[in-house]
Design an enzyme around this catalytic site. Structure first.
Site, PDB file in Angstrom:
ATOM      1  N   CYS A 197      -2.793   1.845  -6.303  1.00  0.00           N
ATOM      2  CA  CYS A 197      -3.991   1.776  -5.446  1.00  0.00           C
ATOM      3  C   CYS A 197      -5.289   1.705  -6.256  1.00  0.00           C
ATOM      4  CB  CYS A 197      -4.028   2.934  -4.455  1.00  0.00           C
ATOM      5  SG  CYS A 197      -3.892   4.583  -5.157  1.00  0.00           S
ATOM      6  N   ASP A 228      -9.071  -0.177   2.325  1.00  0.00           N
ATOM      7  CA  ASP A 228      -7.934   0.652   1.923  1.00  0.00           C
ATOM      8  C   ASP A 228      -6.824  -0.224   1.337  1.00  0.00           C
ATOM      9  OD1 ASP A 228      -5.938   2.522   1.660  1.00  0.00           O
ATOM     10  OD2 ASP A 228      -6.137   3.322   3.687  1.00  0.00           O
ATOM     11  N   HIS A 283      -3.830   0.763   0.721  1.00  0.00           N
ATOM     12  CA  HIS A 283      -2.525   1.360   1.032  1.00  0.00           C
ATOM     13  C   HIS A 283      -1.811   0.644   2.172  1.00  0.00           C
ATOM     14  CE1 HIS A 283      -4.869   4.564  -0.962  1.00  0.00           C
ATOM     15  NE2 HIS A 283      -3.713   4.757  -1.579  1.00  0.00           N
TER      16      HIS A 283
END
Length: 383
Positions: A77, A265, A267
């Protein structure tokens, strides 16, 4: 948006409920140095956020490292956040800060940029290149990167990609040194041998600068004295966001509204594939996976205190204006985020870091806390 775009954004949630991405407030919304009205500009905000290159976990790519990892889920990430900062910088340098992406976009310059982040070993900023460059400096493939680490890795990688026309400066010890930056960015071309030019004429060019300032804004959580300074960073016209996140979850922070930060994000696990020249339906759908329809937000107070604030100075004027902002606004805070000085502090010694990047080891981490693999993830498939 067309059918291809809608297909690209059908996630496991499987609904089309209007997200609460931008609050309905009278307060200004700031995204990458631009000011918006949350009420009047909501479509423009979403259009501009969607135009950012969104880098996420991928699966099914060519194996990386000794363990032959074919996905970066759970460990990549922070690397993805570094890619996103670099993506914004390249878009601004080679297209413009007002450039807009649509599912039909086939601009050759844009395609050249997006191809640099594909899951190919040859791509200059692929997960392979980022992970392996980190490994060469003691960060094994699959190991946690902090904001400073990913900044140092990007700094090394851009040296090998002449087309990007970019230099990266990573500030040390919360201090931005003008002397070091000017030495990196000012390129002097001796054109005295040109018959039409005066003897010994020196023409000075500016290499676009991506300035990254790694910071620790508290011990286990952000100290509130830094929140106003952080908001100011998002408001600078030179802002290309902040690499940060929540504990154990790296996020690309792109702006703020009130006391919340707006972020993209990484993820979400998407399959690997190539955009290439974006001619086939599969290539068009793959391009869509590099653009997020909606951003998210969290309170500033829940952020991890390890961050790296990022600025892009395309011209010398941009840099001079950023220096004024830092000196007059950021430094005026009761607890400044970082300092700026004209000359390199004597106790630092000579600046050799940017002379021989291949032989330096600058991975001084604030982030060497016991990090756990991030298990936060949404599976995401193209239908």
């Amino acid at each position: 948006m067309d059918a291809v775009f809608d297909i690209c954004y059908l996630s496991s949630e499987g609904n089309n409920v209007e997200p609460d991405d931008i609050p309905k407030t009278k307060e200004n919304v700031w995204v990458l140095g631009k000011k918006y009205s949350a009420i009047q500009d909501i479509d423009r905000i979403r259009r501009d956020i969607t135009s950012i290159i969104w880098c996420t976990y991928r699966k099914g790519f060519v194996p990386i490292g000794d363990e032959g990892l074919t996905s970066d889920k759970g460990w990549g990430c922070m690397l993805r956040c570094g890619q996103m900062v670099l993506g914004v910088a390249l878009i601004r340098i080679h297209l413009s800060s007002d450039w807009v992406w649509t599912p039909e976009t086939r601009d050759p310059t844009y395609l050249k940029i997006i191809q640099r982040f594909e899951e190919r070993k040859q791509a200059p900023y692929s997960i392979h290149q980022v992970a392996l460059m980190g490994a060469s400096e003691g960060k094994e493939v699959g190991q946690w990167f902090g904001p400073n680490t990913v900044a140092q890795v990007m700094k090394k990688l851009v040296v090998y990609d002449k087309w990007s026309s970019l230099v990266i400066h990573v500030a040390l010890d919360n201090t931005v040194v003008k002397e070091d930056i000017l030495a990196q960015c000012i390129v002097k071309n001796d054109r005295g041998d040109c018959s039409s030019a005066p003897d010994n004429l020196i023409v000075t060019d500016w290499m676009p600068l991506l300035l990254v300032v790694p910071l620790r804004l508290g011990l286990s959580e952000i100290n509130p004295v830094y929140t106003e300074g952080l908001k100011m960073c998002f408001q600078c016209p030179q802002s290309v966001g902040v690499i940060g996140g929540k504990p154990n979850q790296a996020l690309y922070l792109i702006g703020c509204v009130g006391d919340e930060v707006i972020y993209l994000d990484p993820h979400t696990t998407q399959r690997s594939g190539l955009v290439e020249n974006k001619m086939t339906d599969e290539q068009k759908e793959m391009d869509c996976t590099y653009h997020c329809k909606y951003a998210s937000r969290i309170p500033i107070t829940v952020m991890d205190p390890s961050v790296a604030v990022c600025f892009l100075c395309r011209t010398r004027t941009d840099f001079d204006e950023l220096c004024i902002t830092i000196e007059q606004k950021l430094s005026a805070e009761s607890q400044p985020l970082f300092e700026m000085c004209e000359k390199r502090p004597a106790h630092w010694g000579p600046n050799t870091a940017d002379i021989d990047l291949q032989n330096t080891s600058l991975f001084t981490e604030f982030e060497d806390i016991d990090r756990q693999f991030d298990d936060s993830d949404q599976e995401f498939e193209i239908l």
